[in-house]
Design a protein around this motif. Sequence first.
Motif, PDB file in Angstrom:
ATOM      1  N   SER A  83      17.838  -8.390   1.509  1.00 25.41           N
ATOM      2  CA  SER A  83      18.370  -7.163   0.915  1.00 25.41           C
ATOM      3  C   SER A  83      17.284  -6.099   0.884  1.00 25.41           C
ATOM      4  CB  SER A  83      18.854  -7.426  -0.510  1.00 25.41           C
ATOM      5  OG  SER A  83      17.749  -7.711  -1.339  1.00 25.41           O
ATOM      6  N   TYR A  84      17.688  -4.871   0.534  1.00 30.59           N
ATOM      7  CA  TYR A  84      16.708  -3.800   0.323  1.00 30.59           C
ATOM      8  C   TYR A  84      15.646  -4.253  -0.677  1.00 30.59           C
ATOM      9  CZ  TYR A  84      20.200  -0.583   2.296  1.00 30.59           C
ATOM     10  OH  TYR A  84      21.110   0.042   3.098  1.00 30.59           O
ATOM     11  N   PHE A  85      16.132  -4.895  -1.756  1.00 30.08           N
ATOM     12  CA  PHE A  85      15.211  -5.305  -2.814  1.00 30.08           C
ATOM     13  C   PHE A  85      14.176  -6.302  -2.296  1.00 30.08           C
ATOM     14  CE2 PHE A  85      14.025  -8.324  -6.142  1.00 30.08           C
ATOM     15  CZ  PHE A  85      13.472  -7.461  -7.078  1.00 30.08           C
ATOM     16  N   LEU A  86      14.663  -7.285  -1.528  1.00 29.73           N
ATOM     17  CA  LEU A  86      13.751  -8.299  -1.012  1.00 29.73           C
ATOM     18  C   LEU A  86      12.730  -7.659  -0.068  1.00 29.73           C
ATOM     19  CD1 LEU A  86      13.308 -11.357  -1.184  1.00 29.73           C
ATOM     20  CD2 LEU A  86      14.498 -11.550   0.987  1.00 29.73           C
ATOM     21  N   ALA A  87      13.204  -6.736   0.785  1.00 33.19           N
ATOM     22  CA  ALA A  87      12.289  -6.039   1.695  1.00 33.19           C
ATOM     23  C   ALA A  87      11.244  -5.261   0.896  1.00 33.19           C
ATOM     24  CB  ALA A  87      13.070  -5.098   2.607  1.00 33.19           C
ATOM     25  N   GLY A  88      11.701  -4.605  -0.181  1.00 34.39           N
ATOM     26  CA  GLY A  88      10.768  -3.866  -1.026  1.00 34.39           C
ATOM     27  C   GLY A  88       9.739  -4.788  -1.654  1.00 34.39           C
ATOM     28  N   LEU A  89      10.201  -5.970  -2.065  1.00 35.30           N
ATOM     29  CA  LEU A  89       9.301  -6.938  -2.690  1.00 35.30           C
ATOM     30  C   LEU A  89       8.230  -7.396  -1.704  1.00 35.30           C
ATOM     31  CD1 LEU A  89       9.000  -8.519  -5.365  1.00 35.30           C
ATOM     32  CD2 LEU A  89      10.267 -10.371  -4.304  1.00 35.30           C
ATOM     33  N   VAL A  90       8.657  -7.728  -0.483  1.00 34.52           N
ATOM     34  CA  VAL A  90       7.696  -8.167   0.537  1.00 34.52           C
ATOM     35  C   VAL A  90       6.729  -7.020   0.867  1.00 34.52           C
ATOM     36  CG1 VAL A  90       7.463  -8.907   2.931  1.00 34.52           C
ATOM     37  CG2 VAL A  90       9.203  -9.939   1.493  1.00 34.52           C
ATOM     38  N   LEU A  91       7.262  -5.806   0.963  1.00 31.73           N
ATOM     39  CA  LEU A  91       6.395  -4.651   1.228  1.00 31.73           C
ATOM     40  C   LEU A  91       5.390  -4.452   0.091  1.00 31.73           C
ATOM     41  CD1 LEU A  91       8.765  -1.937   2.721  1.00 31.73           C
ATOM     42  CD2 LEU A  91       6.908  -3.130   3.854  1.00 31.73           C
ATOM     43  N   ALA A  92       5.845  -4.687  -1.149  1.00 29.41           N
ATOM     44  CA  ALA A  92       4.941  -4.542  -2.289  1.00 29.41           C
ATOM     45  C   ALA A  92       3.746  -5.481  -2.129  1.00 29.41           C
ATOM     46  CB  ALA A  92       5.680  -4.838  -3.592  1.00 29.41           C
ATOM     47  N   ILE A  93       4.026  -6.720  -1.696  1.00 27.21           N
ATOM     48  CA  ILE A  93       2.935  -7.672  -1.478  1.00 27.21           C
ATOM     49  C   ILE A  93       2.022  -7.174  -0.365  1.00 27.21           C
ATOM     50  CG2 ILE A  93       2.389 -10.041  -0.796  1.00 27.21           C
ATOM     51  CD1 ILE A  93       5.167 -10.823  -1.882  1.00 27.21           C
ATOM     52  N   MET A  94       2.628  -6.585   0.678  1.00 27.04           N
ATOM     53  CA  MET A  94       1.832  -6.160   1.824  1.00 27.04           C
ATOM     54  C   MET A  94       0.964  -4.940   1.527  1.00 27.04           C
ATOM     55  SD  MET A  94       4.575  -6.792   4.860  1.00 27.04           S
ATOM     56  CE  MET A  94       3.403  -6.674   6.194  1.00 27.04           C
ATOM     57  N   ILE A  95       1.416  -4.035   0.652  1.00 22.72           N
ATOM     58  CA  ILE A  95       0.599  -2.846   0.369  1.00 22.72           C
ATOM     59  C   ILE A  95      -0.364  -3.097  -0.786  1.00 22.72           C
ATOM     60  CG2 ILE A  95       2.375  -1.272   1.208  1.00 22.72           C
ATOM     61  CD1 ILE A  95       2.856  -0.463  -1.708  1.00 22.72           C
ATOM     62  N   LEU A  96      -0.186  -4.209  -1.478  1.00 18.18           N
ATOM     63  CA  LEU A  96      -1.031  -4.488  -2.636  1.00 18.18           C
ATOM     64  C   LEU A  96      -2.530  -4.434  -2.313  1.00 18.18           C
ATOM     65  CD1 LEU A  96       0.111  -6.978  -5.261  1.00 18.18           C
ATOM     66  CD2 LEU A  96      -2.299  -6.734  -4.847  1.00 18.18           C
ATOM     67  N   PRO A  97      -2.991  -5.120  -1.256  1.00 18.51           N
ATOM     68  CA  PRO A  97      -4.443  -5.117  -1.024  1.00 18.51           C
ATOM     69  C   PRO A  97      -5.020  -3.729  -0.749  1.00 18.51           C
ATOM     70  CG  PRO A  97      -3.271  -6.294   0.720  1.00 18.51           C
ATOM     71  CD  PRO A  97      -2.292  -6.050  -0.347  1.00 18.51           C
ATOM     72  N   ILE A  98      -4.349  -2.895   0.005  1.00 24.54           N
ATOM     73  CA  ILE A  98      -4.925  -1.585   0.327  1.00 24.54           C
ATOM     74  C   ILE A  98      -4.940  -0.683  -0.912  1.00 24.54           C
ATOM     75  CG2 ILE A  98      -2.730  -0.656   1.246  1.00 24.54           C
ATOM     76  CD1 ILE A  98      -6.011   0.311   2.727  1.00 24.54           C
ATOM     77  N   VAL A  99      -3.848  -0.694  -1.686  1.00 22.78           N
ATOM     78  CA  VAL A  99      -3.818   0.133  -2.893  1.00 22.78           C
ATOM     79  C   VAL A  99      -4.863  -0.362  -3.880  1.00 22.78           C
ATOM     80  CG1 VAL A  99      -2.383   0.979  -4.778  1.00 22.78           C
ATOM     81  CG2 VAL A  99      -1.371   0.602  -2.541  1.00 22.78           C
ATOM     82  N   SER A 100      -4.961  -1.683  -4.001  1.00 28.77           N
ATOM     83  CA  SER A 100      -5.924  -2.259  -4.929  1.00 28.77           C
ATOM     84  C   SER A 100      -7.354  -1.922  -4.505  1.00 28.77           C
ATOM     85  CB  SER A 100      -5.712  -3.766  -4.996  1.00 28.77           C
ATOM     86  OG  SER A 100      -6.802  -4.383  -5.621  1.00 28.77           O
TER      87      SER A 100
END
Lengths: 355, 299
Positions: A187-204
């Motif tokens: 779903s959109y939500f699941l894609a957003g969740l996976v993307l959140a994990i993927m952008i976490l290191p760069i934002v952090s």
Amino acid sequence: VEAHATTVGGGRSVLERSPLSRLPDQVLRFGLAAIAAGVLVLLAAFLVVLVNESTDAFSHIGVFNFLFRNNWETSQLQEGAACATGNGCTFGAWPMLVGTLVTSGIALVIGVPIAVATALFLTELCPRRARGPLAVLVDLLAAVPSVVYGLWGFIVLAPHLRGFQQTLADALSFIPFIGGGQVAGPSYFLAGLVLAIMILPIVSAISREVIATVPVENKEAALALGATRWEMIRMAVLPYARPGITGGAMLGLGRAVGETIAVAYVIGGSTTLGHSIFEQGQSLAGVIALQFGEAESTPLYKSTLFAAGLILFVMTLFVNLVARRYVVRAGRGRRVGGGAAAPGVTELEAEASPA
Amino acid sequence: VTELPKISARRRRTDKIMRGLVALATAIALVPLVLIIYYLLHKGLSAWSSGFFTTDPNLSQCFPHIPGAPPPPPCNIGGIKSAILGTLEIVGLATVIAVPLGILVALWLTEYGKQSPFANIVRYFVDVMTGVPSIVFGLFIYTLLVVSHIGGDAVGWKGALALALLMTPIVVRSSEVVLLLVPSSLREAALALGAPRWRVVTRVILPTSLSGLITGALLAIARGAGETAPLLFTIGAAHVATADLGQPMNSLPTQIFSDLGQNTDQFVNRAWGAALTLVAMILILNLIARAIARRSRLA
């Protein structure tokens, strides 16, 4: 007599080099400059190719209809048949545009607070000895290729989180476009969740970088006035670091918008617009990856995918330009990753894979 | 000595709660990493059977499962030999192109361009290029080289070019950081001794920054190795291992991508095995890069 001592051959000073020995210098200088200029040529070529390939789509469909019509229909298309609007296929990319924006938005909402909290913990609260190893672990998230995130998200996360998503959807069913409906898994939500994990290191990493530049005096002043640790973070650290954190979040957004393979699998691949964020959809990058094969033999169809690529390119260009402004301002004229103190971020940029 | 006023219970409680939340968020951030590594090892290792690394993917004996019909007989779908070889060759060629190119641009930026307007423009657009979605690199190479049928349709070296485009800006950025770390006293000393610029570059600057440059290059390679999108339309879809970059090739990421698309147990199993292989390769590159960075003479 003195003139003879300081000149040779053609009246040149001995301190000067011969034209021949100066040649490599000139070659190096202008050779390198030419290569550097090549980067600009390349970027211009990108734009030219994308615009050129997508003219067909834009002139047949119209920019407005392509962007804002909710009718992406290609299932009637015969192999190799001419594809025109009204001939079994219509191309309104609105569902994909929404998919890209919604999933990136969800990624920011989930990912940025966690990333900033991680950065705060690593710079301000965590025992000094655990800092290095913990930072390496967070950075390792960036080393996982996006196709592996896709595999994990599709095979493991989608079935396991189905119940959780259904609970969320039911709980949020009173908000239109957000909750309600039957959850399918991807779903959109699941894609957003996976993307959140993927952008976490760069934002952090960028947040960590910016938080580390907060002057010690500011923090000590807050503590001396009797602030608790958290009040010190809230009053001295966060306001100072806010522009940099915003820039980091924008860079994360750029990543999320351009991410292709992972999203293609966990968003569901449906080119009709979902009714809530727990339904299946598709993103701009995802539709290119998944439909390019069948579009290859149909000029207009293929052209629409290039048009999707062009929109994606312009979006990420815009997001990144805005992000650079923030990050540069936060770094006080120094690019993050451009100074002696910041090799970590550059390393991370190298590791993080946006597709 | 005047006594400081006590911090109120409310403020102390807020402090505790917020510190707890921040620590909790950090723990949450590490959960996906643990889960991914667990599943990769759990499912990937069981896929690493005897012929996994020595046989090519094989589709000829396999029939798709038609819904409603009885499931097709089990078939041997083979291993990932051609995918591993393809990834090594394609990433190898991309490295040969991107690393020297990136270091040369970085050299120009630090030694000649410096803060000139043109150098700043180049810097700016290198930054912008690191943010271009990788699928756009694939589309670009597809249009320029695949459609035009230069040297065949979709073949290995075209995919390598797409990867090189993606890796070059990364190499430029990391190399520039390292080159800026070379003390200017070293440059000045060499120049004062009468060395021409090109000798300063080749004998002083490059050797001094070598380990840092290698670190940056390795990280760029690690990034390129995991990319799928630039290869999807550019390397063709071969299953047979070949050493010829002028032939259609296979690669680990595209193999995982297509196996996942089949979505049957056998194929997904192979995808896990291939994913573990890919992640292991990337992690090794990362570890080597970090080890070299730690031993670096600079920083």
